[in-house]
Design an enzyme around this catalytic site. Structure first.
Site, PDB file in Angstrom:
ATOM      1  N   ARG A 112     -11.495 -21.690  30.829  1.00 33.02           N
ATOM      2  CA  ARG A 112     -12.121 -20.465  30.880  1.00 33.02           C
ATOM      3  C   ARG A 112     -12.088 -19.495  32.029  1.00 33.02           C
ATOM      4  O   ARG A 112     -12.388 -18.481  32.032  1.00 33.02           O
ATOM      5  CB  ARG A 112     -13.546 -20.159  30.276  1.00 33.02           C
ATOM      6  CG  ARG A 112     -14.609 -21.096  31.241  1.00 33.02           C
ATOM      7  CD  ARG A 112     -15.889 -21.328  30.495  1.00 33.02           C
ATOM      8  NE  ARG A 112     -16.794 -21.881  31.357  1.00 33.02           N
ATOM      9  CZ  ARG A 112     -17.098 -23.259  31.431  1.00 33.02           C
ATOM     10  NH1 ARG A 112     -16.402 -23.883  30.829  1.00 33.02           N
ATOM     11  NH2 ARG A 112     -17.990 -23.852  32.175  1.00 33.02           N
ATOM     12  N   TYR A 113     -11.764 -20.298  33.222  1.00 29.50           N
ATOM     13  CA  TYR A 113     -11.781 -19.498  34.431  1.00 29.50           C
ATOM     14  C   TYR A 113     -10.441 -19.263  34.898  1.00 29.50           C
ATOM     15  O   TYR A 113     -10.304 -18.690  35.910  1.00 29.50           O
ATOM     16  CB  TYR A 113     -12.567 -20.114  35.553  1.00 29.50           C
ATOM     17  CG  TYR A 113     -13.960 -20.405  35.107  1.00 29.50           C
ATOM     18  CD1 TYR A 113     -14.691 -19.390  34.757  1.00 29.50           C
ATOM     19  CD2 TYR A 113     -14.719 -21.566  35.117  1.00 29.50           C
ATOM     20  CE1 TYR A 113     -16.193 -19.499  34.663  1.00 29.50           C
ATOM     21  CE2 TYR A 113     -15.942 -21.717  34.833  1.00 29.50           C
ATOM     22  CZ  TYR A 113     -16.539 -20.876  34.595  1.00 29.50           C
ATOM     23  OH  TYR A 113     -18.000 -21.003  34.333  1.00 29.50           O
ATOM     24  N   SER A 114      -9.145 -19.799  34.183  1.00 31.79           N
ATOM     25  CA  SER A 114      -7.969 -19.687  34.701  1.00 31.79           C
ATOM     26  C   SER A 114      -6.970 -18.976  33.921  1.00 31.79           C
ATOM     27  O   SER A 114      -7.474 -18.841  32.783  1.00 31.79           O
ATOM     28  CB  SER A 114      -7.352 -21.139  35.018  1.00 31.79           C
ATOM     29  OG  SER A 114      -7.268 -21.883  33.899  1.00 31.79           O
TER      30      SER A 114
END
Length: 664
Positions: A112-114
């Site tokens: 979810r962060y990349s």
């Protein structure tokens, strides 16, 4: 309800065989055609369907892949496809933290962060799906058609280093440089000559030249390649900029630290991982006057800075596991590639034939355009195609094409322009048919694809090939020659080391304060007035010549201005250090308390009392004590042995001030 009796052995064997077959054929081994394991292929095709040509959340991509890959999240696989130190030409482009292949501890961020997208070479791998160049099969639940393999234009199985472990099988295929691979195949197709291809790793480093190993990998698919990290010596530091493909930075650092702690690599004083945005760097600091070339050789020999990578080129060939050499792989891939090109040409021929057929119909209509317009105008809708066929002698397909034309295009100028393509189409169709019959012409199309791939995507070789002709043999700890020595140690800090019974030639004003019969493998303890003791190895003290002033010990320790108060020695025969203090106390200290790897020992004797002397003994003995009131004799066995270096000791006599102690 019917009940069937079966032996448990048969059930286990049947289920295990089915599971093993599934794992090998649909999970762990790459296909020779596109070099992909099923999970990699499904990731790429799913992203192709999603049109992931621009960066998008990795979590979105991973979720969509589940539609064709039922085995859980594929994010960890996507991470490996992004890492630039894993693949020289990554299949995916990422934004955010994707970890590093060369790091054991640096973990990637959550999906979810990349963000991620298809790389240019991955997009190129999936061209011409619409030309029937590869077969499509059902996904796991029959809702989507997915490609059996990708229509790649180069043998990706030899570029992307796929590896896997199945039931009773494993695979480890080494990566090769894309440009060298394309050039080698091109030369082979034109001359028949097979050159020796050498692996090229994204981590760089040096590959140690071994013609026999390279030959075996090329011919049989087995062999072990030796890789050295790339390092440079700057002063008393070694800076490691590239490491072997099979190890991590942490593994190298941990090994150096372990060797240093065990006293096997004592030259190293510090090691740091300085890897950052500017690239990889492991900094190793050595002691002054260290032979840096020799230290580097030790790092290569005794740490993972030199490692090996083994080839076991096991892949799926015609649906079955098979180990092939590099050129066997290329030969089998070329068969498939020619077939793929032939399928594309066949598709193009059919499309051009259909177009030619339409144009021939238009050619007949051109004879009397007005009549065609009249037929269309005055015929009932359901009879237009039939009446056109009857009037112009064309078939239903041609008639539909005419009747569906826009009114503005039913004119001589437009139709004349269209039918000009007839000759070109006929020539192209004949050319394609000739290519299909001629393998050499198919090979030229293979070469064209290889040259396009090389021109667009190749990178320079990263792993330099070196030859090791003369490697100096090194040992972790140099063999120290052991022999008996006599040490004379002076007030001003000079050490005289003799093999026999000799008297030193002292500097004017200096005097010997300690003499020890010991060995060349012993250590000297130098005690300063600040209660700090420094260690010097006897082997590092030069043997003294008769006319020499000896070795100046402060030059061999950190404190050059040390105020020396006494000495002792650490060896196998001296056991006890007696600390004598002016307040009438004596401490009997175990010399083992001074052993260890540390070269500087704080609190080496009691901080709160004034020292009179330090006496080194092999065993308990009598001591003569001189106080401010009397002389008496004591025995050290009456004192308790302590491991505390700064012990205050016990009272030795009823007198107030103790002035001198010596062995009776």
């Amino acid at each position: 309800m019917t009940t069937t009796n079966k032996n448990i052995e048969n059930i286990i064997e049947t289920n295990m065989m089915g599971y093993a077959s599934y794992v090998l054929l649909d999970r762990c081994l790459p296909s020779i055609e596109d070099g992909m394991k099923p999970v990699h292929r499904r990731i790429l095709y799913s992203m192709y369907l999603q049109k992931a040509f621009n960066l998008t959340k990795s979590a979105n991509v991973a979720g969509q892949i589940m539609a064709i890959h039922p085995h859980g999240s594929t994010y960890s696989t996507m991470v490996g496809m992004v890492q630039k130190d894993r693949h020289s030409i990554p299949l995916l482009v990422g934004k955010g933290n994707f970890g590093m292949y060369t790091s054991r501890d640096l973990m990637p961020a959550a999906d979810r962060y990349s963000e991620v997208k298809l790389s240019d070479i991955a997009i190129d791998m999936m061209k011409n799906f619409d030309k029937n160049v590869v077969d499509f099969v059902d996904n796991y639940d029959g809702t989507i058609k997915i490609p059996e393999v990708l229509p790649v234009k180069f043998p990706a199985v030899l570029v992307y280093a796929p590896s896997g472990i199945g039931v009773g099988f494993s695979s480890s295929i080494l990566p090769f440089n894309l440009a060298e691979l394309c050039d080698g195949i091109t030369n082979y197709l034109r001359t028949g000559e097979k050159t020796i291809l050498v692996p090229d790793f994204a981590t760089g480093g040096y590959i140690v030249k071994d013609e026999a190993v390279f030959q075996r990998i090329n011919e049989e698919g087995f062999g072990t390649v030796r890789i050295r990290g790339k390092a440079e010596i700057v002063g008393n530091k070694i800076l490691i900029k590239e490491i072997p493909y099979s190890t991590t930075r942490e593994a190298i650092i941990d090994k150096v630290v372990a060797l240093n702690k065990s006293k096997k690599l004592q030259e190293v004083t510090n090691i740091k991982d300085l890897t950052g945005l500017r690239g990889m760097c492991i900094s190793i600091t050595a002691r002054k006057n260290t032979n840096m070339d020799e230290l580097l050789e030790k790092l290569y020999k005794f740490t993972p800075l030199e490692s090996t990578v083994s080839a076991n080129m096991n892949m799926l060939v015609d649906g079955l596991p098979k180990v092939l050499g590099v050129w066997q792989t290329i030969d089998r891939w070329l068969v498939w590639r020619r077939e793929s090109i032939s399928r594309g040409l066949t598709y193009d021929i059919q499309k051009m034939t259909d177009k030619l057929h339409v144009l021939r119909g238009l050619e007949k209509v051109l004879v009397n355009i007005d009549k065609a317009i009249d037929v269309i105008r005055h015929s009932p809708e359901e009879s237009i195609d039939f009446n056109l066929q009857a009037e112009f002698g064309i078939d239903e397909f041609q008639a539909k094409e005419v009747s569906n034309m826009k009114l503005r295009n039913i004119n001589e100028s437009y139709i004349t322009k269209k039918i000009k393509d007839i000759d070109q189409l006929e020539q192209t169709i004949e050319l394609y048919k000739e290519i299909l019959k001629d393998e050499s012409k198919l090979n030229e199309l293979v070469i064209k694809g290889l040259e396009e791939t090389k021109e667009s995507f190749s990178v320079d070789r990263r792993s330099e090939i070196i030859e090791l002709t003369q490697v100096k043999p090194v040992k972790l700890v140099e063999e120290v020659q052991d022999y008996n020595v006599t040490l004379h140690l002076t007030k001003e800090g000079y050490a005289y080391k003799f093999k026999g019974d000799q008297e030193p030639m002292l500097k004017p004003g200096d005097k010997v304060i300690k003499v020890f019969e010991t060995t060349n493998k012993a250590e000297v303890l130098i005690f300063g007035s600040d209660r700090v003791a420094h260690k010097v190895e006897v082997k590092d003290i030069d043997d003294t010549r008769v006319t020499s002033l000896g070795t100046y010990l402060p030059n061999m320790i950190r404190d050059k201005k040390i105020d020396i108060v006494s000495y002792s020695v650490l060896d196998k025969k001296h056991k006890i250090l007696v600390a004598v203090y002016s307040n009438n106390r004596i401490a009997k200290i175990n010399l083992e308390a001074y052993e260890g790897s540390r070269k500087i020992l704080k609190n080496s004797y009691c901080l709160k009392q004034d020292l009179v002397d330090l006496i080194t003994l092999q065993e308990d003995t009598k001591l003569k004590i001189v106080t401010d009131k009397s002389k008496l004799t004591v025995h050290t066995k009456d004192f308790n042995l302590t491991n505390g270096r700064n012990a205050t000791g016990v009272y030795a006599s009823p007198a107030r001030i103790l002035k001198k102690v010596e062995v009776a």
